[in-house]
Design a protein around this motif. Structure first.
Motif, mmCIF file in Angstrom:
data_model
loop_
_atom_site.group_PDB
_atom_site.id
_atom_site.type_symbol
_atom_site.label_atom_id
_atom_site.label_comp_id
_atom_site.label_asym_id
_atom_site.label_seq_id
_atom_site.Cartn_x
_atom_site.Cartn_y
_atom_site.Cartn_z
ATOM 1 N N ARG A 194 12.572 -2.403 6.303
ATOM 2 C CA ARG A 194 13.397 -3.474 5.731
ATOM 3 C C ARG A 194 14.380 -2.926 4.692
ATOM 4 O O ARG A 194 14.211 -1.816 4.188
ATOM 5 C CB ARG A 194 12.502 -4.530 5.097
ATOM 6 N N ASP A 223 -3.509 -2.085 5.976
ATOM 7 C CA ASP A 223 -3.600 -2.961 7.147
ATOM 8 C C ASP A 223 -3.381 -2.217 8.463
ATOM 9 O O ASP A 223 -3.895 -2.641 9.498
ATOM 10 C CB ASP A 223 -2.544 -4.080 7.058
ATOM 11 N N GLU A 231 11.071 2.937 5.040
ATOM 12 C CA GLU A 231 10.753 1.509 5.112
ATOM 13 C C GLU A 231 11.760 0.805 6.009
ATOM 14 O O GLU A 231 12.968 0.957 5.835
ATOM 15 C CB GLU A 231 10.758 0.894 3.700
ATOM 16 N N LEU A 268 10.469 3.502 11.804
ATOM 17 C CA LEU A 268 9.878 4.489 12.715
ATOM 18 C C LEU A 268 9.965 3.962 14.137
ATOM 19 O O LEU A 268 9.616 2.814 14.402
ATOM 20 C CB LEU A 268 8.401 4.735 12.358
ATOM 21 N N ALA A 302 -3.953 -13.076 -4.119
ATOM 22 C CA ALA A 302 -4.989 -12.996 -5.137
ATOM 23 C C ALA A 302 -5.332 -11.531 -5.388
ATOM 24 O O ALA A 302 -5.706 -10.802 -4.474
ATOM 25 C CB ALA A 302 -6.223 -13.765 -4.678
ATOM 26 N N VAL A 351 0.825 -1.204 0.000
ATOM 27 C CA VAL A 351 0.000 0.000 0.000
ATOM 28 C C VAL A 351 0.864 1.261 0.000
ATOM 29 O O VAL A 351 0.602 2.211 -0.753
ATOM 30 C CB VAL A 351 -0.976 -0.021 1.207
ATOM 31 N N ARG A 353 3.989 -11.691 -4.143
ATOM 32 C CA ARG A 353 4.076 -10.507 -3.292
ATOM 33 C C ARG A 353 5.392 -9.765 -3.513
ATOM 34 O O ARG A 353 5.420 -8.545 -3.653
ATOM 35 C CB ARG A 353 3.962 -10.891 -1.818
ATOM 36 N N MET A 383 -5.183 -6.766 0.489
ATOM 37 C CA MET A 383 -4.425 -5.888 -0.406
ATOM 38 C C MET A 383 -5.369 -5.125 -1.334
ATOM 39 O O MET A 383 -5.174 -3.931 -1.585
ATOM 40 C CB MET A 383 -3.461 -6.719 -1.247
HETATM 41 P P1 FAD Z 1 2.242 -4.523 4.483
HETATM 42 O O1 FAD Z 1 2.202 -5.135 3.145
HETATM 43 O O2 FAD Z 1 2.342 -5.390 5.682
HETATM 44 O O3 FAD Z 1 3.428 -3.460 4.480
HETATM 45 C C1 FAD Z 1 3.838 -2.768 5.626
HETATM 46 C C2 FAD Z 1 5.254 -2.275 5.393
HETATM 47 O O4 FAD Z 1 5.616 -1.416 6.465
HETATM 48 C C3 FAD Z 1 6.267 -3.395 5.360
HETATM 49 O O5 FAD Z 1 7.104 -3.243 4.246
HETATM 50 C C4 FAD Z 1 7.012 -3.238 6.673
HETATM 51 O O6 FAD Z 1 8.367 -3.662 6.590
HETATM 52 C C5 FAD Z 1 6.923 -1.761 6.890
HETATM 53 N N1 FAD Z 1 7.027 -1.366 8.299
HETATM 54 C C6 FAD Z 1 6.485 -1.973 9.372
HETATM 55 N N2 FAD Z 1 6.795 -1.316 10.494
HETATM 56 C C7 FAD Z 1 7.564 -0.267 10.134
HETATM 57 C C8 FAD Z 1 8.210 0.787 10.846
HETATM 58 N N3 FAD Z 1 8.138 0.868 12.179
HETATM 59 N N4 FAD Z 1 8.917 1.716 10.139
HETATM 60 C C9 FAD Z 1 9.012 1.629 8.790
HETATM 61 N N5 FAD Z 1 8.422 0.650 8.065
HETATM 62 C C10 FAD Z 1 7.710 -0.289 8.736
HETATM 63 N N6 FAD Z 1 -4.632 -9.734 0.397
HETATM 64 C C11 FAD Z 1 -5.305 -9.886 -0.772
HETATM 65 O O7 FAD Z 1 -5.943 -8.930 -1.240
HETATM 66 N N7 FAD Z 1 -5.297 -11.074 -1.446
HETATM 67 C C12 FAD Z 1 -4.603 -12.145 -0.973
HETATM 68 O O8 FAD Z 1 -4.637 -13.210 -1.584
HETATM 69 C C13 FAD Z 1 -3.860 -12.014 0.216
HETATM 70 N N8 FAD Z 1 -3.093 -13.027 0.655
HETATM 71 C C14 FAD Z 1 -2.322 -12.846 1.761
HETATM 72 C C15 FAD Z 1 -1.432 -13.856 2.129
HETATM 73 C C16 FAD Z 1 -0.653 -13.732 3.278
HETATM 74 C C17 FAD Z 1 0.301 -14.831 3.665
HETATM 75 C C18 FAD Z 1 -0.794 -12.563 4.085
HETATM 76 C C19 FAD Z 1 0.004 -12.419 5.357
HETATM 77 C C20 FAD Z 1 -1.643 -11.543 3.698
HETATM 78 C C21 FAD Z 1 -2.408 -11.665 2.525
HETATM 79 N N9 FAD Z 1 -3.230 -10.631 2.073
HETATM 80 C C22 FAD Z 1 -3.916 -10.759 0.903
HETATM 81 C C23 FAD Z 1 -3.316 -9.367 2.809
HETATM 82 C C24 FAD Z 1 -2.281 -8.364 2.271
HETATM 83 O O9 FAD Z 1 -1.007 -8.944 2.337
HETATM 84 C C25 FAD Z 1 -2.316 -7.096 3.088
HETATM 85 O O10 FAD Z 1 -3.629 -6.618 3.204
HETATM 86 C C26 FAD Z 1 -1.441 -6.041 2.426
HETATM 87 O O11 FAD Z 1 -0.113 -6.483 2.328
HETATM 88 C C27 FAD Z 1 -1.505 -4.745 3.216
HETATM 89 O O12 FAD Z 1 -0.553 -3.853 2.715
HETATM 90 P P2 FAD Z 1 0.132 -2.777 3.655
HETATM 91 O O13 FAD Z 1 1.068 -2.043 2.806
HETATM 92 O O14 FAD Z 1 -0.928 -2.049 4.412
HETATM 93 O O15 FAD Z 1 0.923 -3.637 4.740
#
Ligand code: FAD
Ligand code: 8R5
Length: 456
Positions: A35, A303, A33, A131, A52, A14, A107, A316
């Motif tokens: 990582r 998330d 970020e 952070l 998906a 996101v 991913r 996602m």
């Molecule tokens: P994330 O992708 O978790 O990204 C958060 C980022 O913030 C990471 O890069 C992390 O390193 C970084 N971060 C964390 N803390 C800090 C900090 N303190 N300082 C700086 N950076 C930080 N969704 C679907 O729509 N379809 C699917 O099929 C699906 N399958 C999934 C399968 C698995 C195994 C999992 C775990 C989830 C799945 N999801 C799926 C859900 C989807 O992965 C999440 O909804 C999506 O990744 C959310 O994106 P995000 O960027 O909000 O969070």
């Protein structure tokens, strides 16, 4: 004139997409970020984990100009391939034809593509910067680098895309209580792998499907990877009586359990013991917040604001839909972040709550009712109504997966349609027992037409 600066925490799915969309609209965007840069260390080195991708996510990628690139590396999934314990497997299509399919994407690959696009749009990416804390009055954050050295950083506007365990959310909550509630599902998951086949076929099982082995209280699923492998996920109660992750504490116990309950799946996983013993049990929860922002200073998205259970495959997709809504609001508000943040929460919170509820319900459907005759009769009657009266009936799964109708609308309409199906099927065993013409009259008299659908 100085350009407005926005600081994003998290360069995951996101964060990376939002950064690109905002930069394309002329904002100055920086991303921190935690990582290291996956494009340098090789995200692909680890296990291949796939997701998906459905219409809501695709729509956002189209907006970013990236949908063709992503689809080129995706595997089409036309429907559910259900593998009962006894009897033969069968495909239940998700949509009416191949225009209504979902896509299995890597991913790691997707994240790298989004980071490239963000960088190309002028976003400043900082990796290995996590952070640690935020001072909202001083408008200053503290970041830790990979050597744990702390760096203060001044920032007028913060957006937290730092995922389900969000540090920014904790910092915001300390400043102004957000009304955080975490509801654990009580089930966990474990990932296993079906490697590519060695013969003429690259895939050991049907590639163009999302496979489900429903077993009532638990299940396995498998999503295809482009290389020919499948990522299998076992969903099971975390604790309690057999079977649970407590009672299947090692691969020996788990293999015996698979021999009994997934006899066709086990032989496809040659490294079962290694996978089972080395991969952690993932936890699953739904996250609800009363508020997602602190006036014009800080907002949570993806998330970090609304983590959900995975059973609709929408985490996602929902987060990607968030990014489009927020980018549009920020542009419309003349970059007045306070108004945009409040409006974002007003629009998205009911939708996040709706998909959270539907995702929970879809676990029951996937693991259980796909094998239930009454459920199948309802599904069949729904399909006939949708074919004959498409302006009045659309399965909830299709509204969620293949349209941009608000999740809250899909939830409410789905409830009304379900009530109607129950009423029409009362006393009948099969959809064949229902008078279709009369059913359509009742449908048209009971429910208003669906809103017109936008395409593409
Ligand atoms: P994330 O992708 O978790 O990204 C958060 C980022 O913030 C990471 O890069 C992390 O390193 C970084 N971060 C964390 N803390 C800090 C900090 N303190 N300082 C700086 N950076 C930080 N969704 C679907 O729509 N379809 C699917 O099929 C699906 N399958 C999934 C399968 C698995 C195994 C999992 C775990 C989830 C799945 N999801 C799926 C859900 C989807 O992965 C999440 O909804 C999506 O990744 C959310 O994106 P995000 O960027 O909000 O969070
Ligand atoms: N997430 C998904 C669906 C719906 C499939 C259907 C379900 C794995 C941790 Cl469990 C699940 C779906 O109703 O027929 N579409 O996409 C993805 C799912 O799980 C993902 C891969 C997952 C979190 C582990």
């Amino acid at each position: 004139m100085t350009r407005q600066v926005i600081t994003l925490i998290g360069g995951g799915l996101v964060g990376a997409l939002l950064a690109q969309l905002l930069a394309k609209r002329g904002l100055e965007v920086e991303v921190f970020e935690k990582r290291p840069d996956p494009r340098q260390v090789g995200f692909t080195a680890g296990r291949s984990i796939n997701l998906a991708l459905a219409e809501r996510g695709l729509q956002a990628l189209r907006r970013a100009g990236l949908s063709d690139d992503v689809l080129q590396r995706a595997v089409m999934m036309r429907g559910r391939m259900v593998h009962p314990l006894e009897g033969s497997s069968g495909l239940q299509r998700y949509g009416v034809d191949d225009s209504e399919v979902i896509w299995s994407v890597s991913r790691g690959g997707l994240n790298m593509l989004l980071l490239d696009a963000a960088e190309a749009a002028g976003v400043k990416l900082h990796f290995g910067q996590s952070l640690v804390s935020a001072d909202f009055d001083a408008r200053r954050i503290v970041l830790a680098d990979e050597n744990n050295r702390l760096h203060p950083h001044d920032t007028p506007v913060l957006v937290g895309a730092d995922g389900a365990g969000s540090t920014l959310r904790h910092a915001m909550n300390d400043y102004l209580p957000l009304g955080i509630r975490v509801e654990p599902l009580g089930h966990g998951y474990k990932e296993l792998e079906i490697p590519p086949a060695t013969g003429a076929e690259r895939f050991a099982i049907e590639p163009h499907a999302l496979h489900i082995w429903p077993r009532g209280g638990y299940m396995c699923i498998a999503l295809p990877n482009t290389e020919g492998s499948f990522t299998v996920t076992l969903f099971l109660p975390a604790h309690g009586p057999h079977p649970s992750f407590d009672t299947l504490s090692d691969s020996a116990a788990a293999a015996a359990f698979f021999r009994q309950n997934f006899p066709d799946l086990l032989p496809l996983i040659p490294d079962f013991a290694e996978d089972y013993d080395n991969h952690p049990v993932g936890t699953l929860s739904t996250l609800y917040l009363d508020r997602w922002h602190i006036d014009n200073r800080s907002l949570l998205i993806g998330d970090a604001a609304h983590a959900i259970v995975p059973f609709h495959g929408q985490g996602m997709n929902c987060g990607f839909e968030d990014t489009v809504v927020l980018a549009d609001l920020l542009a419309e508000s003349g970059h007045d972040t306070g108004d945009a943040f409040a409006e974002f929460q007003r629009i998205r919170q009911p939708n996040a709550n709706a998909i959270a509820a539907m995702a929970l319900e879809n676990y029951i459907e996937m693991r259980d009712s796909v094998a239930d005759p009454h459920y199948l009769a309802k599904r069949e009657l729904g399909a006939r109504l949708a074919e004959r009266a498409p302006k009045h009936f659309m399965a909830r799964y299709r509204m969620v997966t293949f349209t941009h109708l608000p999740y809250a609308y899909a939830y409410e309409r789905g409830r009304a349609q379900d009530q109607l199906l129950e009423q029409l099927l009362r006393g009948s065993i099969s959809a064949n027992d229902v008078q279709l013409n009369a059913a359509i009259s009742t449908l048209e008299a009971t429910l208003p037409p669906l809103p017109p659908l936008r395409h593409g």
